[in-house]
Design a protein around this motif. Structure first.
Motif, PDB file in Angstrom:
ATOM      1  N   LEU A 213       0.932  -1.288  -0.161  1.00 51.99           N
ATOM      2  CA  LEU A 213      -0.192  -0.025   0.059  1.00 51.99           C
ATOM      3  C   LEU A 213       0.705   1.033   0.077  1.00 51.99           C
ATOM      4  CD1 LEU A 213      -2.880  -0.825   2.578  1.00 51.99           C
ATOM      5  CD2 LEU A 213      -2.660  -1.537   0.104  1.00 51.99           C
ATOM      6  N   THR A 214       0.493   2.214  -0.591  1.00 47.73           N
ATOM      7  CA  THR A 214       1.348   3.386  -0.725  1.00 47.73           C
ATOM      8  C   THR A 214       0.652   4.689   0.036  1.00 47.73           C
ATOM      9  OG1 THR A 214      -0.127   4.093  -2.817  1.00 47.73           O
ATOM     10  CG2 THR A 214       2.186   2.745  -2.992  1.00 47.73           C
ATOM     11  N   SER A 215      -0.576   4.416   0.443  1.00 44.97           N
ATOM     12  CA  SER A 215      -1.150   5.161   1.431  1.00 44.97           C
ATOM     13  C   SER A 215      -2.357   4.566   2.108  1.00 44.97           C
ATOM     14  CB  SER A 215      -1.656   6.375   0.857  1.00 44.97           C
ATOM     15  OG  SER A 215      -2.681   6.234  -0.113  1.00 44.97           O
ATOM     16  N   PHE A 216      -2.598   5.118   3.263  1.00 42.42           N
ATOM     17  CA  PHE A 216      -3.893   4.552   3.930  1.00 42.42           C
ATOM     18  C   PHE A 216      -4.323   5.587   5.001  1.00 42.42           C
ATOM     19  CE2 PHE A 216      -0.016   2.206   4.747  1.00 42.42           C
ATOM     20  CZ  PHE A 216       0.327   2.554   6.283  1.00 42.42           C
ATOM     21  N   ARG A 217      -5.608   5.668   5.374  1.00 44.54           N
ATOM     22  CA  ARG A 217      -6.012   6.610   6.120  1.00 44.54           C
ATOM     23  C   ARG A 217      -7.552   6.600   6.587  1.00 44.54           C
ATOM     24  NH1 ARG A 217      -9.136  11.101   3.866  1.00 44.54           N
ATOM     25  NH2 ARG A 217      -9.034  10.901   1.711  1.00 44.54           N
ATOM     26  N   ILE A 218      -7.729   6.895   7.613  1.00 45.32           N
ATOM     27  CA  ILE A 218      -9.182   6.991   8.121  1.00 45.32           C
ATOM     28  C   ILE A 218      -9.702   8.215   7.243  1.00 45.32           C
ATOM     29  CG2 ILE A 218     -10.934   7.579   9.845  1.00 45.32           C
ATOM     30  CD1 ILE A 218      -8.794   6.278  11.848  1.00 45.32           C
ATOM     31  N   ALA A 219     -10.704   7.728   6.214  1.00 44.27           N
ATOM     32  CA  ALA A 219     -11.237   8.853   5.397  1.00 44.27           C
ATOM     33  C   ALA A 219     -12.514   9.579   5.767  1.00 44.27           C
ATOM     34  CB  ALA A 219     -11.593   8.365   4.020  1.00 44.27           C
ATOM     35  N   ALA A 220     -13.452   8.561   6.773  1.00 45.46           N
ATOM     36  CA  ALA A 220     -14.563   9.143   7.103  1.00 45.46           C
ATOM     37  C   ALA A 220     -15.362   8.344   8.324  1.00 45.46           C
ATOM     38  CB  ALA A 220     -15.699   9.185   6.005  1.00 45.46           C
ATOM     39  N   GLU A 221     -16.054   8.785   8.814  1.00 48.42           N
ATOM     40  CA  GLU A 221     -16.814   7.988   9.918  1.00 48.42           C
ATOM     41  C   GLU A 221     -18.339   8.374  10.045  1.00 48.42           C
ATOM     42  OE1 GLU A 221     -16.276   8.364  14.802  1.00 48.42           O
ATOM     43  OE2 GLU A 221     -14.503   7.854  14.001  1.00 48.42           O
ATOM     44  N   ASP A 222     -18.962   7.597  10.044  1.00 51.37           N
ATOM     45  CA  ASP A 222     -20.347   7.794  10.176  1.00 51.37           C
ATOM     46  C   ASP A 222     -21.118   7.053  11.446  1.00 51.37           C
ATOM     47  OD1 ASP A 222     -21.276   5.136   9.533  1.00 51.37           O
ATOM     48  OD2 ASP A 222     -21.079   5.590   7.376  1.00 51.37           O
ATOM     49  N   ALA A 223     -22.441   7.166  11.474  1.00 50.01           N
ATOM     50  CA  ALA A 223     -22.931   6.213  12.839  1.00 50.01           C
ATOM     51  C   ALA A 223     -22.503   5.021  13.087  1.00 50.01           C
ATOM     52  CB  ALA A 223     -24.529   6.680  12.801  1.00 50.01           C
ATOM     53  N   THR A 224     -22.225   4.252  12.119  1.00 53.90           N
ATOM     54  CA  THR A 224     -22.087   2.875  12.155  1.00 53.90           C
ATOM     55  C   THR A 224     -20.778   2.399  11.612  1.00 53.90           C
ATOM     56  OG1 THR A 224     -23.146   2.403  10.093  1.00 53.90           O
ATOM     57  CG2 THR A 224     -24.498   2.312  12.482  1.00 53.90           C
ATOM     58  N   MET A 225     -20.025   3.033  10.672  1.00 58.50           N
ATOM     59  CA  MET A 225     -18.823   2.486  10.155  1.00 58.50           C
ATOM     60  C   MET A 225     -17.678   3.624  10.300  1.00 58.50           C
ATOM     61  SD  MET A 225     -20.037  -0.297   9.124  1.00 58.50           S
ATOM     62  CE  MET A 225     -19.164  -1.161   7.833  1.00 58.50           C
ATOM     63  N   ILE A 226     -16.501   3.046  10.083  1.00 58.74           N
ATOM     64  CA  ILE A 226     -15.391   3.932   9.763  1.00 58.74           C
ATOM     65  C   ILE A 226     -14.863   3.324   8.253  1.00 58.74           C
ATOM     66  CG2 ILE A 226     -12.953   4.432  10.326  1.00 58.74           C
ATOM     67  CD1 ILE A 226     -13.607   3.725  13.249  1.00 58.74           C
ATOM     68  N   HIS A 227     -14.391   4.395   7.549  1.00 60.64           N
ATOM     69  CA  HIS A 227     -14.369   4.090   6.118  1.00 60.64           C
ATOM     70  C   HIS A 227     -12.524   4.549   6.242  1.00 60.64           C
ATOM     71  CE1 HIS A 227     -18.303   5.287   4.587  1.00 60.64           C
ATOM     72  NE2 HIS A 227     -18.394   5.661   6.060  1.00 60.64           N
ATOM     73  N   VAL A 228     -12.060   3.519   5.710  1.00 58.61           N
ATOM     74  CA  VAL A 228     -10.425   3.547   5.608  1.00 58.61           C
ATOM     75  C   VAL A 228     -10.354   3.417   3.893  1.00 58.61           C
ATOM     76  CG1 VAL A 228      -8.381   2.201   6.046  1.00 58.61           C
ATOM     77  CG2 VAL A 228      -9.823   2.373   7.711  1.00 58.61           C
ATOM     78  N   GLN A 229      -9.660   4.470   3.513  1.00 57.27           N
ATOM     79  CA  GLN A 229      -8.946   4.707   2.011  1.00 57.27           C
ATOM     80  C   GLN A 229      -7.675   4.246   2.032  1.00 57.27           C
ATOM     81  OE1 GLN A 229     -11.111   7.748   0.122  1.00 57.27           O
ATOM     82  NE2 GLN A 229      -9.991   7.255  -1.599  1.00 57.27           N
ATOM     83  N   TYR A 230      -7.395   3.616   1.065  1.00 52.93           N
ATOM     84  CA  TYR A 230      -6.110   3.267   0.741  1.00 52.93           C
ATOM     85  C   TYR A 230      -5.794   2.984  -0.857  1.00 52.93           C
ATOM     86  CZ  TYR A 230      -7.852  -1.619  -0.013  1.00 52.93           C
ATOM     87  OH  TYR A 230      -8.549  -2.922  -0.463  1.00 52.93           O
ATOM     88  N   GLU A 231      -4.406   3.209  -1.013  1.00 53.35           N
ATOM     89  CA  GLU A 231      -4.025   3.039  -2.381  1.00 53.35           C
ATOM     90  C   GLU A 231      -3.130   1.732  -2.541  1.00 53.35           C
ATOM     91  OE1 GLU A 231      -1.626   5.605  -5.809  1.00 53.35           O
ATOM     92  OE2 GLU A 231      -3.189   6.693  -4.368  1.00 53.35           O
ATOM     93  N   ALA A 232      -3.469   0.977  -3.650  1.00 56.79           N
ATOM     94  CA  ALA A 232      -2.889  -0.246  -3.804  1.00 56.79           C
ATOM     95  C   ALA A 232      -2.865  -0.270  -5.442  1.00 56.79           C
ATOM     96  CB  ALA A 232      -3.508  -1.606  -3.282  1.00 56.79           C
TER      97      ALA A 232
END
Length: 90
Positions: free
Chosen positions: A43-62
């Motif tokens: 992976l060249t990058s990864f981060r917490i992109a967003a959070e809502d009431a039930t989920m955390i969104h992790v964005q990454y580049e591969a």
């Protein structure tokens, strides 16, 4: 370790490390999982992109492609809750 497992472990310890900036063990563990993500899964990058009431969104580049993985909010925060509920680590 699968990519999904590595991302989830990274996310859990990222949450702990952000909440406990003076916790050296958490920082070392975060570094360890970042190494797994970059070396084992390329992976060249990864981060917490967003959070809502039930989920955390992790964005990454591969492989030059941007991808997103969703993780259950409660499960993602469980490690921090466990640490904070233990008087030994408070």
């Amino acid at each position: 370790m699968t990519l999904q497992d590595a991302l989830f472990n990274w996310l859990q310890i990222k949450i702990v490390s952000d909440a406990r900036p003076d916790d050296f063990a958490a920082k070392e563990t975060l570094d360890f999982f970042e190494l797994i993500l970059t070396e084992d899964h390329q992976l060249t990058s990864f981060r917490i992109a967003a959070e809502d009431a039930t989920m955390i969104h992790v964005q990454y580049e591969a492989g030059g492609k941007s991808k997103k993985q969703l993780f259950d909010l409660e499960s993602s925060r469980q490690l921090l809750a466990d640490i904070e509920s233990n008087p030994k680590y408070a």
